[in-house]
Motif scaffolding. Structure first.
Motif, PDB file in Angstrom:
ATOM      1  N   THR A  52       1.114   4.158  -2.847  1.00  0.00           N
ATOM      2  CA  THR A  52       0.941   5.561  -2.507  1.00  0.00           C
ATOM      3  C   THR A  52       2.114   6.398  -3.005  1.00  0.00           C
ATOM      4  O   THR A  52       1.930   7.488  -3.546  1.00  0.00           O
ATOM      5  CB  THR A  52       0.785   5.709  -0.972  1.00  0.00           C
ATOM      6  OG1 THR A  52      -0.170   4.756  -0.522  1.00  0.00           O
ATOM      7  CG2 THR A  52       0.332   7.099  -0.604  1.00  0.00           C
ATOM      8  N   ARG A  70       0.831  -1.203   0.000  1.00  0.00           N
ATOM      9  CA  ARG A  70       0.000   0.000   0.000  1.00  0.00           C
ATOM     10  C   ARG A  70       0.866   1.253   0.000  1.00  0.00           C
ATOM     11  O   ARG A  70       0.581   2.220  -0.714  1.00  0.00           O
ATOM     12  CB  ARG A  70      -0.932  -0.007   1.216  1.00  0.00           C
ATOM     13  CG  ARG A  70      -1.836   1.205   1.321  1.00  0.00           C
ATOM     14  CD  ARG A  70      -2.991   1.164   0.335  1.00  0.00           C
ATOM     15  NE  ARG A  70      -3.952   0.160   0.712  1.00  0.00           N
ATOM     16  CZ  ARG A  70      -4.923   0.369   1.632  1.00  0.00           C
ATOM     17  NH1 ARG A  70      -5.045   1.528   2.214  1.00  0.00           N
ATOM     18  NH2 ARG A  70      -5.739  -0.603   1.932  1.00  0.00           N
ATOM     19  N   THR A  92      -4.262  12.080  -0.777  1.00  0.00           N
ATOM     20  CA  THR A  92      -4.184  10.772  -0.122  1.00  0.00           C
ATOM     21  C   THR A  92      -4.748  10.841   1.297  1.00  0.00           C
ATOM     22  O   THR A  92      -5.256   9.844   1.806  1.00  0.00           O
ATOM     23  CB  THR A  92      -2.726  10.246   0.013  1.00  0.00           C
ATOM     24  OG1 THR A  92      -2.006  11.109   0.896  1.00  0.00           O
ATOM     25  CG2 THR A  92      -2.029  10.158  -1.314  1.00  0.00           C
TER      26      THR A  92
END
Ligand code: ZN
Ligand code: ZN
Length: 418
Positions: free
Chosen positions: A178, A174, A335
């Motif tokens: 990102t 993850r 984000t």
């Protein structure tokens, strides 16, 4: 997996061609000075960077490795003197590399708190030793005698901190996803995307430099703050150039336009829009009030005493040393993630910094003594701590010399056309 390899290659390519902009025949060193090397956990990226570097015509690529577990062992088992002392050979290798005109890539893959079991005095003494022994070599990067770059890489240590609720492997993936996203690696043509982005930042910097605003006014929920700007302040963005004329981008990602506030001309109140991670503590929901440039009161739902301690560090830590503008729509902001890493968190929103200002944000500032900088309004302090004040509810006005206001940002987005 195929996607991951492709993204890793694209990231490495971006690092070599756009970030550090490695020249044919140039040597490259990959390391992390404070950690005494780049983490073994980042080996796949390091190999991809080396491959991209040779493809770009590099003469040779040297890597100084560090193993997080060995670092911990060094701190807990070696004698304190030995644990703290930065190895001379490491400082020499770096020195020789930059003296020969080599480029430097620094990879961050760790999170604060990794050395939590270790006496914090020992860790900070080791840091001081590293900074002291590499002082000469770091002058080469700080004064742009060579091209250099700081980037992030996912690792179990960092990913666990950012995504504490995910299983480790998932967290690492993850965090990679990102990083690729905020570094625009997922775009059709990442190199072109960066060139456009850097051009846009440069044009906006030029616009603000032509305006010579005397102050910026921030307004939004819980914020009504006027930040005076000194005469001769210079807006800067993420583009660097070596003394010999090689353009490079010292930080990937970079989203901010920033300058020095006037240390004695900040008035009003500001409410932070994100928590601040400082000295291992999290300061949350906090407000700071300024008068005559100086902090007169702070309040926080959590970590108020840590914030007060930060403000009380020295004379300059109760004043501002940076004001930076970042649109709400920038990829890092979108984000909504707290990275616990300045390279990322500093680019997440409009921010202010308590403490030292950068002399290069003032005309002739780099040639000024500390006294001259202070007299010109440029703050000095041992600390420089950024805190986020931007959101999609913040307006920023530029105050002209005649007192009129112009829109700079509305609801967190640029409000002027180029
Ligand atoms: Zn900044
Ligand atoms: Zn800063």
């Amino acid at each position: 997996m195929a996607d991951f390899k492709q993204n890793l290659r694209a990231y490495a390519d971006l690092i070599v061609r756009v970030g550090v902009n490695l020249q044919p025949g140039q040597d490259l060193m990959i390391t992390n000075i404070i950690n005494r090397g780049v983490s073994l956990q980042t080996a796949p990226l390091v190999r991809a960077i080396a491959a991209a570097a040779y493809e770009a015509g590099s003469r040779k690529v040297d890597v100084i490795w560090s193993d997080p577990e060995l670092r911990l062992l060094n701190f807990t088992k070696a004698s304190p003197d030995a644990a703290v002392d930065y190895p001379d050979w490491m400082a020499d290798a770096l020195q020789r590399h930059v003296e020969n005109g080599g480029a430097l890539v620094t990879i961050h893959a760790d999170a604060p708190g990794l050395l939590r079991q270790v006496d914090s005095d020992l860790v900070s003494a080791a840091q001081q030793s590293a900074l002291k022994k590499t002082h000469h070599a770091r002058q080469y990067t700080q004064s742009n005698k060579v091209n250099w770059l700081v980037i992030g890489a996912s690792s179990p240590d960092w990913a666990r901190r950012v995504f504490p609720d995910l299983p480790e492997e998932e967290a690492v993936d993850r965090l990679w996803e990102t990083i690729f996203k905020v570094c625009r690696v997922d775009r059709q043509d990442p190199v072109a995307a960066w060139q456009n982005h850097i051009e846009d930042l440069k044009s906006r910097t030029d616009y603000l430099n032509h305006k010579h605003y005397t102050a910026l006014k921030f307004s939004g929920p819980g914020t009504d703050l006027t930040v005076g700007l000194p005469d001769g302040h210079i807006w800067r963005s993420g583009r660097g150039q070596t003394q010999s004329g090689i353009p490079f981008i010292p930080n990937l990602p970079t989203e901010e336009l920033f300058t020095a506030p006037h240390r004695a001309k900040v008035e009003g109140v500001v409410t932070a829009t994100k928590p601040l991670s400082y000295g291992g503590s999290l300061i949350e929901d906090f407000t700071i009030r300024f008068e005559g440039g100086k902090v007169v009161s702070v309040s926080a739902r959590k970590g108020e005493n840590v914030l007060q301690k930060l403000v009380d560090t020295d004379e300059g830590s109760s004043r501002l040393g940076e004001v930076a503008l970042v649109p709400y729509s920038s990829p890092i902001s979108q984000t909504g993630i707290m990275f616990f890493n300045t390279l990322y968190d500093e680019n997440a929103a409009c921010h202010l910094a308590l403490g030292s200002a950068y002399p290069f944000n003032l005309a002739n500032g780099e040639a000024m003594s500390s006294e001259e900088l202070l007299a010109a309004g440029c703050n000095r302090s041992v600390v420089h701590v950024d805190f986020m004040v931007g959101s999609n509810q913040i307006d920023v006005d530029g105050v002209c010399a005649d007192g009129t206001h112009e829109a700079v940002m509305r609801l967190g987005e640029w409000a002027f056309d180029l």
